[in-house]
Design an enzyme around this catalytic site. Structure first.
Site, PDB file in Angstrom:
ATOM      1  N   CYS A  78      54.693  42.496 -14.511  1.00  0.00           N
ATOM      2  CA  CYS A  78      55.391  42.084 -15.730  1.00  0.00           C
ATOM      3  C   CYS A  78      56.266  40.864 -15.457  1.00  0.00           C
ATOM      4  CB  CYS A  78      56.229  43.229 -16.277  1.00  0.00           C
ATOM      5  SG  CYS A  78      55.236  44.549 -16.982  1.00  0.00           S
ATOM      6  N   CYS A 108      38.459  38.442   3.876  1.00  0.00           N
ATOM      7  CA  CYS A 108      38.840  39.309   5.000  1.00  0.00           C
ATOM      8  C   CYS A 108      38.283  40.695   4.695  1.00  0.00           C
ATOM      9  CB  CYS A 108      40.354  39.319   5.191  1.00  0.00           C
ATOM     10  SG  CYS A 108      41.253  39.961   3.767  1.00  0.00           S
TER      11      CYS A 108
END
Ligand SMILES: [Zn+2]
Length: 399
Positions: free
Chosen positions: A200, A357
């Site tokens: 938010c 990764c």
């Protein structure tokens, strides 16, 4: 599905309490017994922020006898747009203390217990213990999974809510109340890849949305505590404030759930930051708008094979990890080489850099370094090789 009340009734209401709660007492379903149950109830609210503010105010007004507040933050001016339990005079004050003072003003019969510490694996079980019900108003995935797991181990039902911009969700997770009831992991087995879901603070939230979802949470809490109605355990409430639409979906228990499934692998608290790929602010910022999916990567690799585009795919894991599984066509440059600056000299300056990764945490961090070095079109692969193996190439092992 209805459930027996979570709380036994208190012995008596005082004359003052009868006057105060009269609008509850004359509802036949609540009545004297329901109000006595609320008086005896111990509810822990995690976070005195967007969801916690309206939740605490209404729980206090409803006469919940003991309210715990788990909150370590202080009040900031930018909180006041939605965190209605705090006021201007509370800025820079502890949110927990500010909330306690507001509650005392609304209902002095409520006992407030403050837990002014960041919840972690060391304290979460002892903080939760003794509460009948938990209301989760946290805003990050690591804490959400920790709350779910700790509540499951302690067999404490909890009401979950989440908010973002104009959208809200809520549910009750209470596997201890029924064998076929799901937990949060049944609904969301994996956290989203880091950088994919803005908070938010990054994306904003309509202030009043907090009241919409916070009040649903309190509504469900009162039903569970007093044993009335049908709590939304096994259901997901989805609220769209722009369309003004509430939808209720069924959430099934996942027999393969890592926590509550038949062959559970999560048998104690885990490393939630690692599980959720908590990344630095720089990495999270770099990943916004620069994260591709494994499906997009597969498409890009085909285009590279056809000579339609060129880029360098870099695997930033360690060599031993690349031996277990890999994305074809990747060159291995471990993350440490980016941190010490050696990697940059190995990268061509005229090609796009694509990094991956294991899960997308380390590659988000190297992405921030590479972008900082001027590779503005660099991207990383959300979900990393784990997503590649599960979605593109299941023939490879995972680790
Ligand atoms: Zn589950």
């Amino acid at each position: 599905m209805s459930f027996p009340a979570l709380v036994e009734p208190a012995a008596e209401l005082t004359i003052d309490e009868v006057r105060r709660y009269s609008r509850h007492l004359i509802i036949p379903d609540v009545g004297m017994t329901g109000q006595k149950r609320l008086k005896n109830a111990k509810v822990l609210v995690i976070g005195a922020g967007g969801l916690g503010s309206p939740a605490l105010l209404y729980l206090a007004a409803a006469g919940v006898g003991t309210l715990g507040i788990a909150e370590f933050d202080t009040v900031d001016e930018s909180n006041l747009q939605r965190q209605v339990i705090h006021g201007v005079s509370d800025i820079d004050k502890s949110k927990a203390l500010s909330a306690k003072e507001s509650i005392a003003e609304i209902n002095p019969y409520v006992e407030v217990v403050l837990h002014e510490e960041r919840l972690d694996n060391d304290n979460v079980m002892s903080v939760f213990e003794g509460y009948d019900l938990i209301i989760d108003g946290t805003d990050n995935f690591a804490t959400r999974y920790m709350v779910n797991d700790a509540a499951y181990f302690l067999k404490i039902p909890y009401v979950w809510g989440s908010i973002y911009r104009f959208d809200g969700q809520a549910s009750v997770f209470a596997p201890s109340l029924g064998e076929d009831l799901p937990c949060y992991r049944c609904l969301y087995p994996e956290p989203p890849p880091p950088g994919m879901v803005p908070s938010c603070a990054e994306g904003g939230v309509l202030g009043v949305l907090c009241a919409s979802i916070g009040s649903i949470q309190v509504n469900e809490a009162i039903k569970l505590l007093t044993g009335i109605g049908e709590p939304i355990a096994g259901k997901l409430m989805i609220y769209d404030a722009l369309e003004m639409e509430y939808r209720k979906l069924k959430v099934r228990k996942d027999p393969n759930c890592a926590l509550c499934g038949e062959n559970a692998t999560v048998t104690g608290l885990i490393d939630y930051d690692a599980f959720c790929g908590a990344v630095s602010d720089e990495a999270a910022e770099a990943a916004v708008g620069s994260t591709i999916s494994v499906v997009q990567l597969e498409h890009m690799l085909k285009e590279r094979d056809n000579g339609e585009r060129d880029f360098v795919l870099v695997d930033v894991r360690e060599p031993n990890e690349a031996e277990i599984n890999h994305i074809p066509g990747a060159v291995l440059i471990p993350k440490g080489e980016f941190l010490n600056g050696n990697a940059l000299s190995q990268l061509p300056s005229d090609k796009q850099i694509v990094m991956h990764c294991k899960s997308g945490v380390r590659s988000a961090e190297t992405l921030a370094i590479v972008k900082g070095a001027g590779y503005s079109d660099a991207v990383h692969v959300g979900g990393g090789v784990v997503a590649w193996v599960s979605q593109i190439d299941p023939s490879q092992p995972t680790y």
